[in-house]
Design a protein around this motif. Structure first.
Motif, PDB file in Angstrom:
ATOM      1  N   ASP A 119       0.861  -1.078   0.092  1.00 40.37           N
ATOM      2  CA  ASP A 119      -0.124  -0.083  -0.033  1.00 40.37           C
ATOM      3  C   ASP A 119       0.863   1.456  -0.078  1.00 40.37           C
ATOM      4  OD1 ASP A 119      -2.399  -1.793   0.105  1.00 40.37           O
ATOM      5  OD2 ASP A 119      -2.386  -1.469   2.408  1.00 40.37           O
ATOM      6  N   ASP A 120       0.348   2.334  -0.537  1.00 44.10           N
ATOM      7  CA  ASP A 120       1.011   3.718  -0.577  1.00 44.10           C
ATOM      8  C   ASP A 120      -0.056   4.890  -0.123  1.00 44.10           C
ATOM      9  OD1 ASP A 120       2.603   5.703  -1.028  1.00 44.10           O
ATOM     10  OD2 ASP A 120       2.917   5.416  -3.033  1.00 44.10           O
ATOM     11  N   LEU A 121       0.260   5.231   1.298  1.00 41.37           N
ATOM     12  CA  LEU A 121      -0.358   6.320   1.915  1.00 41.37           C
ATOM     13  C   LEU A 121       0.062   7.656   1.426  1.00 41.37           C
ATOM     14  CD1 LEU A 121      -1.223   4.569   5.067  1.00 41.37           C
ATOM     15  CD2 LEU A 121      -2.844   4.795   3.410  1.00 41.37           C
ATOM     16  N   ASP A 122       1.352   7.621   1.038  1.00 44.06           N
ATOM     17  CA  ASP A 122       1.880   9.021   1.006  1.00 44.06           C
ATOM     18  C   ASP A 122       1.182   9.921   0.102  1.00 44.06           C
ATOM     19  OD1 ASP A 122       4.065   8.038   2.250  1.00 44.06           O
ATOM     20  OD2 ASP A 122       5.631   7.862   0.682  1.00 44.06           O
ATOM     21  N   PRO A 123       0.536   9.737  -1.129  1.00 45.69           N
ATOM     22  CA  PRO A 123      -0.009  10.635  -1.945  1.00 45.69           C
ATOM     23  C   PRO A 123      -1.022  11.388  -1.066  1.00 45.69           C
ATOM     24  CG  PRO A 123       0.313   8.757  -3.254  1.00 45.69           C
ATOM     25  CD  PRO A 123       0.594   8.460  -1.811  1.00 45.69           C
ATOM     26  N   PHE A 124      -1.942  10.835  -0.192  1.00 47.08           N
ATOM     27  CA  PHE A 124      -2.923  11.495   0.404  1.00 47.08           C
ATOM     28  C   PHE A 124      -2.473  12.423   1.579  1.00 47.08           C
ATOM     29  CE2 PHE A 124      -5.393  11.791   4.529  1.00 47.08           C
ATOM     30  CZ  PHE A 124      -6.680  12.252   3.772  1.00 47.08           C
ATOM     31  N   PHE A 125      -1.212  12.039   2.193  1.00 44.68           N
ATOM     32  CA  PHE A 125      -0.799  12.892   3.258  1.00 44.68           C
ATOM     33  C   PHE A 125       0.274  13.952   2.628  1.00 44.68           C
ATOM     34  CE2 PHE A 125      -1.435   8.650   5.864  1.00 44.68           C
ATOM     35  CZ  PHE A 125      -2.087   9.512   6.734  1.00 44.68           C
ATOM     36  N   GLN A 126       0.714  13.932   1.485  1.00 40.67           N
ATOM     37  CA  GLN A 126       1.319  15.077   0.574  1.00 40.67           C
ATOM     38  C   GLN A 126       0.043  15.942   0.296  1.00 40.67           C
ATOM     39  OE1 GLN A 126       3.245  13.833  -3.021  1.00 40.67           O
ATOM     40  NE2 GLN A 126       3.522  15.658  -3.778  1.00 40.67           N
ATOM     41  N   ALA A 127      -1.040  15.434  -0.088  1.00 35.81           N
ATOM     42  CA  ALA A 127      -2.004  16.257  -0.402  1.00 35.81           C
ATOM     43  C   ALA A 127      -2.639  17.166   0.655  1.00 35.81           C
ATOM     44  CB  ALA A 127      -3.105  15.620  -1.112  1.00 35.81           C
ATOM     45  N   VAL A 158       2.628   9.268   8.007  1.00 39.27           N
ATOM     46  CA  VAL A 158       2.090  10.404   8.743  1.00 39.27           C
ATOM     47  C   VAL A 158       3.178  11.359   9.324  1.00 39.27           C
ATOM     48  CG1 VAL A 158       1.112  11.124  10.845  1.00 39.27           C
ATOM     49  CG2 VAL A 158       0.017   9.430   9.549  1.00 39.27           C
ATOM     50  N   ARG A 159       4.393  10.610   9.765  1.00 42.16           N
ATOM     51  CA  ARG A 159       5.759  11.438  10.125  1.00 42.16           C
ATOM     52  C   ARG A 159       6.332  11.999   8.936  1.00 42.16           C
ATOM     53  NH1 ARG A 159       6.071   6.610  13.501  1.00 42.16           N
ATOM     54  NH2 ARG A 159       7.573   5.883  11.999  1.00 42.16           N
ATOM     55  N   LYS A 160       6.275  11.288   7.912  1.00 43.32           N
ATOM     56  CA  LYS A 160       7.044  11.750   6.572  1.00 43.32           C
ATOM     57  C   LYS A 160       6.730  13.093   6.091  1.00 43.32           C
ATOM     58  CE  LYS A 160       8.014  10.059   1.946  1.00 43.32           C
ATOM     59  NZ  LYS A 160       7.871   9.002   0.971  1.00 43.32           N
ATOM     60  N   PHE A 161       5.258  13.281   6.577  1.00 42.67           N
ATOM     61  CA  PHE A 161       4.750  14.837   5.937  1.00 42.67           C
ATOM     62  C   PHE A 161       4.391  15.558   7.217  1.00 42.67           C
ATOM     63  CE2 PHE A 161       4.007  11.847   2.479  1.00 42.67           C
ATOM     64  CZ  PHE A 161       4.538  12.435   1.380  1.00 42.67           C
ATOM     65  N   GLY A 162       5.251  15.480   8.348  1.00 39.41           N
ATOM     66  CA  GLY A 162       5.158  16.316   9.420  1.00 39.41           C
ATOM     67  C   GLY A 162       3.841  16.497  10.138  1.00 39.41           C
ATOM     68  N   LEU A 163       3.061  15.529  10.254  1.00 40.77           N
ATOM     69  CA  LEU A 163       1.608  15.399  10.640  1.00 40.77           C
ATOM     70  C   LEU A 163       1.546  14.790  11.880  1.00 40.77           C
ATOM     71  CD1 LEU A 163      -0.246  14.971   7.140  1.00 40.77           C
ATOM     72  CD2 LEU A 163       0.047  16.990   8.491  1.00 40.77           C
ATOM     73  N   LYS A 164       2.706  14.209  12.656  1.00 39.70           N
ATOM     74  CA  LYS A 164       2.708  13.160  13.649  1.00 39.70           C
ATOM     75  C   LYS A 164       1.846  14.075  14.862  1.00 39.70           C
ATOM     76  CE  LYS A 164       7.271  14.473  15.494  1.00 39.70           C
ATOM     77  NZ  LYS A 164       8.436  13.952  15.946  1.00 39.70           N
ATOM     78  N   ASP A 165       1.725  15.365  14.944  1.00 36.22           N
ATOM     79  CA  ASP A 165       1.011  16.053  16.265  1.00 36.22           C
ATOM     80  C   ASP A 165      -0.399  15.991  16.192  1.00 36.22           C
ATOM     81  OD1 ASP A 165       3.547  16.721  17.157  1.00 36.22           O
ATOM     82  OD2 ASP A 165       3.454  18.575  16.158  1.00 36.22           O
ATOM     83  N   ARG A 166      -0.741  15.619  14.695  1.00 35.84           N
ATOM     84  CA  ARG A 166      -2.280  15.290  14.719  1.00 35.84           C
ATOM     85  C   ARG A 166      -2.700  14.133  14.508  1.00 35.84           C
ATOM     86  NH1 ARG A 166      -3.630  19.443  16.617  1.00 35.84           N
ATOM     87  NH2 ARG A 166      -5.946  18.877  16.033  1.00 35.84           N
TER      88      ARG A 166
END
Length: 309
Positions: A119-127, A158-166
């Protein structure tokens, strides 16, 4: 068990031990109408050559006595069916499990279930990162929630795109809690992959998502465009991103996320328009009726053949 009480035995996805058990029951009770049911592709791309060979040899040896085969979708590859009937019976949902939609103080984005290495979740978290960085969405409004056995794979994106606080990891929760989480979520995530040899249709979790009547973003990795989720996702009220069609689907996914956020921001609710006729074909009531008719017809034909013999 007094097997004389029964007409039919269905050995469903394990896939190994239930089929072995069905095989032995059929050998010891030939009058039983035996259906071998596969709920998943039991030989996978990531299996070793040795495992693939073993599984195929095993299937050829134990399924010969089956009277009928069920498979979860038309793309599921069965090694040998011995000229026996093959019927597609999809997975589905039980309408009695439906939860009442609940509002929330934050825009909850949830994923309930297993994340696989394919699976690849990166595109969503990038958007999502682009939308918050650009000011279209307020980061403090967002809650990202995962529930399942593979939090490390989900959290990596999540961490890759700096969203871990959420981000909140609920770990493994029971099904009732999972359905409740879906009911209070604003956006549901699903991921899958589709290749020439491993064609994915709706995942099992998607039927719960259909029942929840919430916006869905389906992230489809792989090499084959035009997957079933890409074709039919609008009928269940969602959007599908395909990595092999990044240029065509990324912007649409981003726009969809923002649209649902704006609706939530405006009146505290998201909005989904579903094709109810399409969704209802996956209701247990509909599927059970189909299976009952198939069993009756199969037993009738089996009785006729025994009479001729």
């Amino acid at each position: 068990m007094d097997l004389k009480q029964y007409n039919v035995v269905i050995s469903s996805y394990g896939p190994l031990w239930p089929v072995e058990l069905g095989h032995h029951l059929k050998q010891n009770h030939p009058s039983l109408f035996w259906i071998v049911d596969f709920r998943d592709q039991w030989v996978r791309d990531f299996d070793s050559d040795t495992e693939k060979s073993w599984k195929k040899d095993w299937a050829l040896s134990v399924t010969r006595g089956a009277d009928m085969f069920f498979r979860v979708n038309d793309h599921l590859d069965l090694v040998e069916t011995w000229d026996k009937p093959v019927v597609t019976i999809p997975n589905g949902f039980d309408p009695e499990d439906k939860q009442t939609a609940v509002g929330a103080d934050t825009f909850i984005i949830s994923y309930t279930g297993t994340v696989y290495k394919t699976d690849d979740l990166d595109p969503f978290f990038q958007a999502l990162k682009e939308l918050t960085a650009g000011g279209d969405m307020a980061l403090e409004d967002i809650s990202i929630v995962y529930a399942g056995r593979t939090p490390e794979l989900f959290a990596a994106s999540v961490r890759k795109f700096g969203l871990k606080d959420r981000y909140t990891d609920l770990g493994w929760i029971d099904r009732a809690q999972s359905l409740q989480l879906q009911a209070r979520s604003s956006l549901l995530l699903m991921a899958g992959w589709c290749t020439e040899t491993d064609v994915v249709e709706w995942s099992g979790k998607m039927y719960e998502y259909m029942m929840a009547e919430k916006p869905v973003v389906y992230l489809m990795a792989g090499t084959v465009p035009g997957s079933l989720p890409a074709q039919d996702i609008q009928k269940v009220g969602g959007i599908c991103y395909e990595s092999c069609r990044h240029e065509d689907t990324y912007a649409s996914m981003s726009d969809y996320i923002l649209m649902q956020y704006c609706l939530w921001k405006q009146d505290g609710e998201v909005h989904v328009c579903q094709d109810k006729e399409y969704v209802n074909q996956y209701s247990y009531e509909t599927i059970a009726s189909q299976v009952y008719d198939i069993l009756c017809e199969g037993l009738h034909q089996s009785a006729e053949q025994e009479g001729i013999q």
